[in-house]
Motif scaffolding. Sequence first.
Motif, short mmCIF file in Angstrom:
data_model
loop_
_atom_site.label_atom_id
_atom_site.label_comp_id
_atom_site.label_asym_id
_atom_site.label_seq_id
_atom_site.Cartn_x
_atom_site.Cartn_y
_atom_site.Cartn_z
N PHE A 160 1.99 -10.20 0.36
CA PHE A 160 1.68 -9.05 -0.49
C PHE A 160 1.61 -7.78 0.33
O PHE A 160 1.18 -7.78 1.49
CB PHE A 160 0.34 -9.26 -1.20
N HIS A 161 2.02 -6.66 -0.29
CA HIS A 161 1.93 -5.34 0.30
C HIS A 161 0.46 -4.91 0.29
O HIS A 161 -0.31 -5.31 -0.60
CB HIS A 161 2.77 -4.37 -0.55
N PHE A 162 0.05 -4.09 1.25
CA PHE A 162 -1.36 -3.71 1.34
C PHE A 162 -1.85 -2.94 0.12
O PHE A 162 -3.03 -2.93 -0.18
CB PHE A 162 -1.63 -2.90 2.62
N VAL B 216 -9.99 -10.45 0.46
CA VAL B 216 -9.51 -9.32 -0.34
C VAL B 216 -9.29 -9.75 -1.78
O VAL B 216 -9.03 -10.91 -2.06
CB VAL B 216 -8.19 -8.75 0.23
N PHE B 217 -9.43 -8.78 -2.69
CA PHE B 217 -9.04 -8.99 -4.08
C PHE B 217 -7.56 -8.70 -4.21
O PHE B 217 -7.02 -7.83 -3.52
CB PHE B 217 -9.80 -8.04 -5.02
N LEU B 218 -6.89 -9.41 -5.10
CA LEU B 218 -5.46 -9.23 -5.34
C LEU B 218 -5.27 -8.50 -6.66
O LEU B 218 -5.79 -8.93 -7.69
CB LEU B 218 -4.76 -10.59 -5.38
N LYS B 219 -4.55 -7.39 -6.63
CA LYS B 219 -4.31 -6.60 -7.84
C LYS B 219 -3.16 -7.22 -8.62
O LYS B 219 -2.10 -7.51 -8.07
CB LYS B 219 -3.96 -5.16 -7.48
N VAL B 220 -3.39 -7.43 -9.92
CA VAL B 220 -2.33 -7.94 -10.79
C VAL B 220 -1.99 -6.85 -11.79
O VAL B 220 -2.86 -6.21 -12.35
CB VAL B 220 -2.76 -9.24 -11.51
N PRO C 15 3.31 -3.92 9.75
CA PRO C 15 2.17 -3.02 9.57
C PRO C 15 1.59 -3.00 8.16
O PRO C 15 0.47 -2.56 7.97
CB PRO C 15 2.74 -1.65 9.93
N ILE C 16 2.34 -3.50 7.16
CA ILE C 16 1.86 -3.31 5.78
C ILE C 16 1.87 -4.56 4.90
O ILE C 16 1.50 -4.47 3.74
CB ILE C 16 2.70 -2.22 5.07
N ALA C 17 2.23 -5.71 5.41
CA ALA C 17 2.29 -6.92 4.58
C ALA C 17 1.35 -7.98 5.13
O ALA C 17 1.15 -8.09 6.34
CB ALA C 17 3.71 -7.45 4.52
N TYR C 18 0.77 -8.77 4.19
CA TYR C 18 -0.18 -9.80 4.56
C TYR C 18 0.10 -11.08 3.80
O TYR C 18 0.54 -11.05 2.65
CB TYR C 18 -1.61 -9.35 4.24
N ILE C 19 -0.18 -12.22 4.45
CA ILE C 19 -0.08 -13.53 3.79
C ILE C 19 -1.48 -13.95 3.39
O ILE C 19 -2.41 -13.90 4.20
CB ILE C 19 0.53 -14.59 4.73
N LEU C 20 -1.62 -14.37 2.12
CA LEU C 20 -2.92 -14.78 1.60
C LEU C 20 -2.96 -16.29 1.38
O LEU C 20 -1.94 -16.91 1.09
CB LEU C 20 -3.22 -14.09 0.27
N ALA C 21 -4.15 -16.86 1.47
CA ALA C 21 -4.37 -18.27 1.14
C ALA C 21 -4.71 -18.33 -0.34
O ALA C 21 -5.85 -18.12 -0.74
CB ALA C 21 -5.51 -18.83 1.98
N LEU C 22 -3.70 -18.57 -1.17
CA LEU C 22 -3.90 -18.59 -2.62
C LEU C 22 -4.45 -19.93 -3.08
O LEU C 22 -4.29 -20.95 -2.41
CB LEU C 22 -2.57 -18.30 -3.33
N PHE D 113 -8.01 -7.17 -11.01
CA PHE D 113 -8.05 -7.82 -9.70
C PHE D 113 -8.52 -9.25 -9.91
O PHE D 113 -9.36 -9.51 -10.76
CB PHE D 113 -9.03 -7.11 -8.76
N ILE D 114 -7.95 -10.17 -9.14
CA ILE D 114 -8.39 -11.56 -9.26
C ILE D 114 -9.10 -11.97 -7.97
O ILE D 114 -8.95 -11.34 -6.94
CB ILE D 114 -7.22 -12.51 -9.62
N ALA D 115 -9.85 -13.05 -8.09
CA ALA D 115 -10.84 -13.52 -7.12
C ALA D 115 -10.44 -13.32 -5.67
O ALA D 115 -9.26 -13.31 -5.34
CB ALA D 115 -11.13 -14.98 -7.37
N PRO D 116 -11.43 -13.19 -4.79
CA PRO D 116 -11.12 -12.91 -3.38
C PRO D 116 -10.38 -14.05 -2.69
O PRO D 116 -10.71 -15.22 -2.89
CB PRO D 116 -12.48 -12.68 -2.74
N TYR D 117 -9.39 -13.66 -1.92
CA TYR D 117 -8.59 -14.62 -1.15
C TYR D 117 -8.67 -14.23 0.32
O TYR D 117 -8.84 -13.07 0.66
CB TYR D 117 -7.13 -14.61 -1.62
N GLU D 118 -8.47 -15.20 1.18
CA GLU D 118 -8.55 -14.97 2.61
C GLU D 118 -7.18 -14.59 3.16
O GLU D 118 -6.16 -15.15 2.76
CB GLU D 118 -9.06 -16.23 3.31
#
Length: 103
Positions: A80-82, A27-31, A62-69, A50-55
Amino acid sequence: MTPFEALYGRKCRTPLKYIKFAIGDRVFLKVSPWKKVVWFSRKGKLSLRFIAPYEIIERIGPIAYILALSPELELIYNIFHFSKLRRYKSNPSHVITPSEIEL
């Protein structure tokens, strides 16, 4: 849909049940661009949205995700919130091999 939602909200928005990411998706992360603040090398109109795709590593509720930054963003909290994420759709035609570029 509750009567309140029917009258006042969520008319043109995608329902939450349709916005889901799986573990391993990219996913892209919105800044958020703030005035007079340089977050990612530029400020103003030319700043990145948006910054580079992260896994996605893990889903929290139901609405939060952990990203590999990446290592340069290690000081940022990685949950991050969806609404701050946008699905990355890979397209092989967008990738240029180094042999195709003439210097």
